[in-house]
Design an enzyme around this catalytic site. Structure first.
Site, PDB file in Angstrom:
ATOM      1  CB  ILE A 101     -15.019   3.645  14.983  1.00 13.59           C
ATOM      2  CG1 ILE A 101     -14.024   4.809  15.019  1.00 13.59           C
ATOM      3  CG2 ILE A 101     -16.265   3.960  15.804  1.00 13.59           C
ATOM      4  CD1 ILE A 101     -14.513   6.102  14.374  1.00 13.59           C
ATOM      5  NE  ARG A 139      -6.401   1.039   0.146  1.00 14.62           N
ATOM      6  CZ  ARG A 139      -6.516   2.154   0.856  1.00 14.62           C
ATOM      7  NH1 ARG A 139      -5.477   2.694   1.423  1.00 14.62           N
ATOM      8  NH2 ARG A 139      -7.689   2.721   0.984  1.00 14.62           N
ATOM      9  CG  ASN A 154      -1.884   1.097   1.264  1.00 13.96           C
ATOM     10  OD1 ASN A 154      -1.846   1.983   0.398  1.00 13.96           O
ATOM     11  ND2 ASN A 154      -2.764   1.106   2.244  1.00 13.96           N
ATOM     12  CG  LEU A 206     -18.470   2.614  11.351  1.00  9.94           C
ATOM     13  CD1 LEU A 206     -19.323   2.605  12.613  1.00  9.94           C
ATOM     14  CD2 LEU A 206     -19.027   3.605  10.334  1.00  9.94           C
ATOM     15  CG  ASP A 262      -8.231   9.262  18.841  1.00 15.39           C
ATOM     16  OD1 ASP A 262      -9.130   8.501  19.274  1.00 15.39           O
ATOM     17  OD2 ASP A 262      -7.038   8.954  18.831  1.00 15.39           O
ATOM     18  NE  ARG A 311     -11.689  11.776   4.384  1.00 12.67           N
ATOM     19  CZ  ARG A 311     -11.523  10.481   4.107  1.00 12.67           C
ATOM     20  NH1 ARG A 311     -12.462   9.802   3.483  1.00 12.67           N
ATOM     21  NH2 ARG A 311     -10.412   9.869   4.447  1.00 12.67           N
ATOM     22  CG  HIS A 314     -13.457   2.320   3.129  1.00 13.56           C
ATOM     23  ND1 HIS A 314     -14.273   3.237   3.754  1.00 13.56           N
ATOM     24  CD2 HIS A 314     -12.185   2.685   3.429  1.00 13.56           C
ATOM     25  CE1 HIS A 314     -13.535   4.110   4.408  1.00 13.56           C
ATOM     26  NE2 HIS A 314     -12.258   3.814   4.217  1.00 13.56           N
ATOM     27  CD  GLU A 347     -11.830  -4.182  13.099  1.00 15.88           C
ATOM     28  OE1 GLU A 347     -10.801  -4.379  13.767  1.00 15.88           O
ATOM     29  OE2 GLU A 347     -11.822  -4.026  11.867  1.00 15.88           O
ATOM     30  CD  GLU A 359      -9.145  -2.008   4.113  1.00 19.08           C
ATOM     31  OE1 GLU A 359      -8.687  -1.707   5.233  1.00 19.08           O
ATOM     32  OE2 GLU A 359      -9.533  -1.162   3.292  1.00 19.08           O
TER      33      GLU A 359
HETATM   34  P1  ADP Z   1      -8.083   4.483   9.297  1.00 16.23           P
HETATM   35  O1  ADP Z   1      -9.270   4.954   8.538  1.00 16.23           O
HETATM   36  O2  ADP Z   1      -7.042   5.535   9.478  1.00 16.23           O
HETATM   37  O3  ADP Z   1      -7.553   3.127   8.880  1.00 16.23           O
HETATM   38  P2  ADP Z   1      -8.849   3.048  11.704  1.00 16.23           P
HETATM   39  O4  ADP Z   1      -9.695   2.006  11.059  1.00 16.23           O
HETATM   40  O5  ADP Z   1      -7.544   2.634  12.297  1.00 16.23           O
HETATM   41  O6  ADP Z   1      -8.656   4.304  10.772  1.00 16.23           O
HETATM   42  O7  ADP Z   1      -9.741   3.733  12.859  1.00 16.23           O
HETATM   43  C1  ADP Z   1      -9.294   4.847  13.568  1.00 16.23           C
HETATM   44  C2  ADP Z   1     -10.409   5.248  14.519  1.00 16.23           C
HETATM   45  O8  ADP Z   1     -10.723   4.152  15.381  1.00 16.23           O
HETATM   46  C3  ADP Z   1     -10.046   6.431  15.408  1.00 16.23           C
HETATM   47  O9  ADP Z   1     -11.126   7.339  15.492  1.00 16.23           O
HETATM   48  C4  ADP Z   1      -9.845   5.755  16.766  1.00 16.23           C
HETATM   49  O10 ADP Z   1     -10.139   6.630  17.828  1.00 16.23           O
HETATM   50  C5  ADP Z   1     -10.861   4.650  16.700  1.00 16.23           C
HETATM   51  N1  ADP Z   1     -10.585   3.619  17.696  1.00 16.23           N
HETATM   52  C6  ADP Z   1      -9.543   2.770  17.769  1.00 16.23           C
HETATM   53  N2  ADP Z   1      -9.610   2.021  18.901  1.00 16.23           N
HETATM   54  C7  ADP Z   1     -10.740   2.423  19.556  1.00 16.23           C
HETATM   55  C8  ADP Z   1     -11.368   2.051  20.779  1.00 16.23           C
HETATM   56  N3  ADP Z   1     -10.856   1.114  21.560  1.00 16.23           N
HETATM   57  N4  ADP Z   1     -12.511   2.689  21.119  1.00 16.23           N
HETATM   58  C9  ADP Z   1     -13.013   3.658  20.349  1.00 16.23           C
HETATM   59  N5  ADP Z   1     -12.483   4.047  19.188  1.00 16.23           N
HETATM   60  C10 ADP Z   1     -11.358   3.447  18.791  1.00 16.23           C
END
Ligand code: ADP
Length: 398
Positions: free
Chosen positions: A332, A93, A7, A210, A283, A242, A181, A334, A385
């Protein structure tokens, strides 16, 4: 059979090496700050006994060629491969695939097409091409495959992917919904059908990816019939930075009133909006902490995030018909128990019944979080992915 998944970004490259007999990752890593003085490379590899080791280097890495040469030497040092030339294939990717509807073996034509659509995803596609061209130099005999984020959405009907603009915007400028995605939506929908023992060809689902970027897809008979992202990844859900959906006239209004340029608006909508725009943080963990401490804007951001998702669940339920399953994935989806709770609240009329107890976990494997009698199953599935790209690369090269 060994397949490397790449990637390539403009200043970073993520990589993962798979042993395809077991669909197992044997090495993974990231090269960051390419082009800067303090570039770094981190690699984790798993030996035959399942032991995990890590190698780290910090030194200036000038460009993608140097980066992938160093990756190669570390993979050799870790005895994961003898040389890149030994690989059975390399899957890339590629974020924007235009109208490509499936993965493609990379030849001159495919390369040219990825280049032609650079204006649709300037940062991403340009960097992917750099990666592809360097690999061509380093191991010209290894077949390369492009797996597009957009391809899974190519089954959308015309009335779903068209915007109600003058037709020439589509004909002349390629303006339509492409969706993103796709590899993740495809991976989790296949995993869900397998888990539930259903045939993917008759499986109906809504997938929610998410993460920092967030999107949803409506899947009917295993195929995507609509998705929330559009010409670019800006449309749809409220995301980290966004805006997602809005009245397009807001742009003319703000531009005229505050004398903003197109560049200003682009930055505002892509980088300064979403959760960050409302409460200052993108975040989700921090936004939730702020809300717990009584920050009203953070609470508003959380409510807006879930409200938008619920509206999409409702509209996708209407276009899918009999819904089998909704699937949460991404950082988010997961991990965030509270977001899942907010998104599923009061959806019993749609047959969606969350079990609060079962929802109370982060997903390291598939979680089934619906009540026993929920008509619609609710699953949490860690996305992968990279593995999906490796699987599609293998399938094509066979
Ligand atoms: P990207 O789109 O950059 O790949 P990710 O799939 O890694 O993003 O997701 C990032 C988001 O997941 C962030 O908003 C982060 O706060 C949230 N996140 C990660 N772990 C947790 C958790 N344990 N509880 C709540 N949100 C989380």
């Amino acid at each position: 059979m060994k397949i490397l998944v790449l990637n390539s970004g403009s200043s970073s490259i993520k990589f993962q090496l798979f042993k395809m007999e077991e669909n197992k990752s044997i090495a993974s890593g990231v090269i960051e700050q390419i082009g800067e003085l303090d570039s770094s490379i981190k690699i984790k590899f798993i030996d035959l006994n399942g032991e995990v080791s890590e190698l780290k280097r910090k030194s200036e890495i000038k460009n993608h060629l140097e980066a992938l040469e160093i990756m190669n030497s570390l993979l050799i040092e870790s005895k994961t491969i003898t040389d890149l030339n030994e690989l059975d294939g390399i899957g890339h990717r590629v974020v924007h695939g235009g109208t490509f509807s499936k993965p493609e073996i990379i030849d001159e034509n495919v390369e040219h097409e990825i280049e032609r659509i650079i204006p649709l995803a300037p940062l991403h596609n340009k960097a992917h091409l750099d990666g592809i061209r360097v690999i061509k130099k380093l191991c010209p005999n290894v077949k390369q495959v492009a797996v597009f984020d957009t391809a899974f959405h190519s089954t959308m009907p015309e009335y779903a992917y068209m915007y109600a603009l003058p037709y020439e915007a589509y004909e002349k400028d390629g303006v339509r919904k492409y969706g993103f995605h796709g590899t993740s939506h495809q991976f989790v929908s296949k995993e869900a059908a397998k888990y539930l023992g259903q045939d993917i060809n008759t499986f109906n689902a809504i997938t929610l990816h998410l993460g920092n970027g967030a999107s949803m897809a409506a899947i009917k008979n295993g195929k995507c019939i609509d998705t929330s992202m559009g010409l670019t990844p800006l449309e749809g859900l409220v995301m980290g930075t966004r805006s997602g959906d809005l009245d397009p006239a807001i742009l003319f209004y703000l531009a005229r009133k505050n004398n903003l340029s197109i560049e200003d608006l682009d930055i505002m909508l892509n980088k300064k909006s979403g959760l960050k725009g409302i409460c200052g943080s993108n975040d989700m963990r921090e936004v939730e902490k702020m809300a717990e401490e009584g920050d009203e804007k953070a609470q508003l951001a959380l409510d807006m995030f879930a409200y938008r998702i619920k509206k999409y669940i409702g509209s996708y339920s209407a276009i899918i018909g009999k819904l089998d399953c909704i699937i949460f994935t991404g950082g988010i989806g997961e991990n965030d128990i509270d977001t899942r709770l907010r998104c599923c609240a009061d959806l019993e009329n749609l047959g969606i019944n969350l079990d609060f107890q079962k929802n109370n976990y982060k997903a390291t494997e598939i979680l089934n979080i619906g009540k026993k009698d929920s008509n619609v199953k609710i699953l949490v599935i860690p996305t992968n992915e990279e593995l999906e790209i490796a699987i599609q690369t293998k399938k094509l090269l066979k």
